[in-house]
Enzyme design. Structure first.
Site, PDB file in Angstrom:
ATOM      1  N   ASN A  86       0.868  -1.177   0.000  1.00 43.69           N
ATOM      2  CA  ASN A  86       0.000   0.000   0.000  1.00 43.69           C
ATOM      3  C   ASN A  86       0.907   1.230   0.000  1.00 43.69           C
ATOM      4  O   ASN A  86       1.542   1.530   1.002  1.00 43.69           O
ATOM      5  CB  ASN A  86      -0.886  -0.036   1.254  1.00 43.69           C
ATOM      6  N   LYS A 101       0.085   4.288  -0.224  1.00 43.87           N
ATOM      7  CA  LYS A 101      -0.573   5.456   0.397  1.00 43.87           C
ATOM      8  C   LYS A 101      -0.370   6.712  -0.447  1.00 43.87           C
ATOM      9  O   LYS A 101      -0.317   6.631  -1.663  1.00 43.87           O
ATOM     10  CB  LYS A 101      -0.052   5.655   1.830  1.00 43.87           C
ATOM     11  N   HIS A 135      -9.481   0.753   4.851  1.00 39.12           N
ATOM     12  CA  HIS A 135      -8.178   0.908   5.518  1.00 39.12           C
ATOM     13  C   HIS A 135      -8.351   1.781   6.763  1.00 39.12           C
ATOM     14  O   HIS A 135      -9.177   2.698   6.779  1.00 39.12           O
ATOM     15  CB  HIS A 135      -7.170   1.548   4.552  1.00 39.12           C
ATOM     16  N   GLU A 175      -6.773   4.180   7.891  1.00 38.39           N
ATOM     17  CA  GLU A 175      -6.653   5.629   7.667  1.00 38.39           C
ATOM     18  C   GLU A 175      -7.941   6.190   7.073  1.00 38.39           C
ATOM     19  O   GLU A 175      -8.320   7.332   7.342  1.00 38.39           O
ATOM     20  CB  GLU A 175      -5.429   5.916   6.770  1.00 38.39           C
ATOM     21  N   GLU A 231      -5.419  -5.598  10.370  1.00 41.19           N
ATOM     22  CA  GLU A 231      -4.415  -4.566  10.593  1.00 41.19           C
ATOM     23  C   GLU A 231      -4.698  -3.860  11.915  1.00 41.19           C
ATOM     24  O   GLU A 231      -5.483  -2.889  11.952  1.00 41.19           O
ATOM     25  CB  GLU A 231      -4.451  -3.537   9.461  1.00 41.19           C
ATOM     26  N   GLY A 250       2.310   1.661  10.852  1.00 47.63           N
ATOM     27  CA  GLY A 250       3.236   2.793  10.748  1.00 47.63           C
ATOM     28  C   GLY A 250       3.921   3.140  12.060  1.00 47.63           C
ATOM     29  O   GLY A 250       4.536   4.197  12.175  1.00 47.63           O
ATOM     30  N   SER A 308       3.342  -2.770  10.307  1.00 51.43           N
ATOM     31  CA  SER A 308       4.798  -2.806  10.468  1.00 51.43           C
ATOM     32  C   SER A 308       5.417  -4.143  10.052  1.00 51.43           C
ATOM     33  O   SER A 308       6.315  -4.651  10.732  1.00 51.43           O
ATOM     34  CB  SER A 308       5.188  -2.417  11.903  1.00 51.43           C
TER      35      SER A 308
END
Ligand code: PEP
Length: 251
Positions: free
Chosen positions: A10, A12, A96, A98, A168, A174, A214
């Site tokens: 991904n 992003k 996702h 985010e 996730e 991240g 991660s």
């Protein structure tokens, strides 16, 4: 039926078109000959068409980072399944963290996106995951069960084989904090059991469940050795050719 591992990158909101094409070409080169696993990259929307052209003829698949539920219309800022396919994508990340936490997408919207993607023949990757607070309050399994059930609402047995789920944990995305392989396995097994209750057990055994959060060259082998971890959704480490190549060549 054996589940084919999938490693998905991904990207992003990173990389210009030129940078994306260069990285895609390197990944395509190092994916040549890989037959026992699949590789997908999800560039920013502006680069999808150029990346799809760059990886043509290689085993690398291209995905969108999100997808709308209508094919066209007054949805400023959205990209339809038709447009993704037109640009050369065959997959789409949906829900996702985010999107959920920065842009406020809820399970209902995620579900609409899943239905739209499937109706157009895209392979959607449904992302689910608990926050740190939810984990510390002992709510992990409840939160995941709701995200899976509501995300898949209305999706029939004859479509579920096309769905990929990605676990996730939000606290691992991240942050450099990976779930331990045991923590991830426990959740993956739980998600598969939820899928088994929603669909037939036999179907649930065929659905790929990726781990994301991660994932790096030095932890991918351990994670991939777990029985219910069928691949990885990779953010930061997907942006450098060397680290992503090491991840796709997990042993
Ligand atoms: C992600 O964006 O889905 C992700 C898992 O990011 P990272 O690998 O950087 O944690």
């Amino acid at each position: 039926m054996k589940r084919i591992p999938l490693i998905a990158g991904n990207w992003k909101m990173h990389l210009t078109i030129g940078e994306a094409v260069t990285l895609a070409q390197e990944i395509a080169k190092s994916s040549q000959g890989l037959e026992d696993r699949e590789v997908m990259i999800a560039p920013a929307a502006t680069a999808i068409a150029a990346v799809a052209e760059a990886v043509e003829g290689s085993p690398v698949l291209v995905g969108g980072q999100n997808v709308a539920w209508e094919q066209q219309g007054a949805y400023t800022g959205e990209i339809s399944p038709l447009m993704l396919k037109d640009a050369g994508a065959t997959m789409a990340i949906v829900g996702h963290s985010e999107r959920r936490h920065i842009f406020g997408e809820d399970n209902t919207m995620v579900n609409q996106r899943m239905i739209g993607a499937l109706a157009s023949g895209l392979t959607p990757v449904l992302c689910v995951g608990e926050t740190l607070d939810e984990r510390e309050e002992g709510l992990t399994m409840k939160v995941l069960e709701v995200q899976v059930c509501e995300g898949l609402e209305g999706i029939k047995s004859d479509q579920i084989g096309q769905v990929v789920v990605a676990y996730e944990p939000v606290w691992a995305i991240g942050t450099g904090k990976t779930a331990s392989k045991e923590q991830a396995q426990e959740v993956h097994r739980f998600i598969r059991d939820v899928l088994g209750d929603l669909y037939e057990k036999k179907l649930a055994e065929q659905i790929r469940i990726l781990y994301g959060g991660s994932v790096k060259p030095d932890n991918v082998d351990d994670l991939m050795a777990m029985p219910d971890i069928d691949g990885a959704l990779v953010g930061g480490a997907a942006l450098q050719a060397a680290s992503f190549e090491r991840i796709i060549h997990f042993s």
